[in-house]
Write a protein that holds these residues in place. Sequence first.
Motif, short mmCIF file in Angstrom:
data_model
loop_
_atom_site.label_atom_id
_atom_site.label_comp_id
_atom_site.label_asym_id
_atom_site.label_seq_id
_atom_site.Cartn_x
_atom_site.Cartn_y
_atom_site.Cartn_z
N HIS A 1 108.66 132.97 69.53
CA HIS A 1 107.61 132.25 68.72
C HIS A 1 107.76 130.98 68.19
O HIS A 1 109.07 131.04 67.74
CB HIS A 1 107.23 133.16 67.55
N GLY B 1 101.72 132.76 63.48
CA GLY B 1 101.83 132.39 64.79
C GLY B 1 101.28 133.53 65.53
O GLY B 1 101.56 134.43 65.55
N ASN C 1 102.01 129.70 72.34
CA ASN C 1 102.77 129.72 71.09
C ASN C 1 104.34 130.42 71.47
O ASN C 1 104.97 130.83 70.48
CB ASN C 1 102.25 130.26 69.97
N HIS D 1 101.52 124.11 66.84
CA HIS D 1 102.68 125.01 67.00
C HIS D 1 103.87 124.29 67.18
O HIS D 1 104.84 124.45 66.20
CB HIS D 1 102.55 126.26 68.02
#
Length: 310
Positions: free
Chosen positions: A201, A209, A215, A288
């Motif tokens: 992640h 997340g 991601n 992200h």
Amino acid sequence: MDWLERVAKLRQWSRGGVRAPHKPLLLLYALGRYQVDAEGELAYTAVEADLKGLLAEYGPVRGTTPAYPFHHLVSDGVWEVRTDRGAGSPGSGVRELRASGAAGRLVPELRAVLRQDPSLLGRMARVLLDLHFPPSLHQDLCDAVGLELELAETATLTAPGRRQRDRRMRDAVLTAYEYQCAFCGYDGMLGTVPVGLEAAHVRWWAFDGPDDVDNGLCLCSLHHKLFDRGVLGIGGTEGAGGSGRGHRVLVSPHFAGRSHAAREHVTTLAGRPLIGPRPGARPVAAPHRSWHTSQVFKGSTRPDRLVSGV
């Protein structure tokens, strides 16, 4: 009293996904010490260096001191502080805690429950780990705070009311990156099964997340660990049409390795283009990537403002 829920709802400074892991780190440290000495107190002067090291290793690059959680964890009902003058913390200042002989430990009610149900300690620790850190760091953290937990034998315990992980993410990410590490290109297989490849992640699941390909990164085990520890990051531009072709590997200026292996597997990655996902698959989304850069990557020693412990 539901101690798991109380641990899951530690009051923390929070804004826009900013990490403030000082309370969870202190509580994990206290649980580790409890296993050694259930009734012992933790003198602030004796544990200050340990807590400072934990914050530096497992927190974001941001100025804070171990005095904050030592004082502020009291407000969550799991921790108490006493000084030479009696019960109660003298405040969140380092000088006050040192000068007053401050010492802390788990509150009596929690210690009593732990004596009756020793398994609660492991469940509390797993909630803290699950809510604040990625799985790749769980065992490292247990080792760092001296916690003896059988993490490998028990699935991660999700705190009450938390969403569940999407177990399909790993296959989706590895497929998108054609089973090769986005940083180094490692593509090991044992027969037809990939080995040493993991789905990382970028924005941690513990900090909302999503379990989505944009991601995720396919990384070898080594680079996954270094990515989650902030040694490696993602920089560069988004590329034409947000293709991610301009993404580059970042290496923390704080990383040091004298061996040829350290240089080959880490240092020389600096500036190297990421091996992106196959055409049609979504590259890492900018929000992200930005979160990881600001909250995980050890790329700056610039002193931001201190985080209060609330």
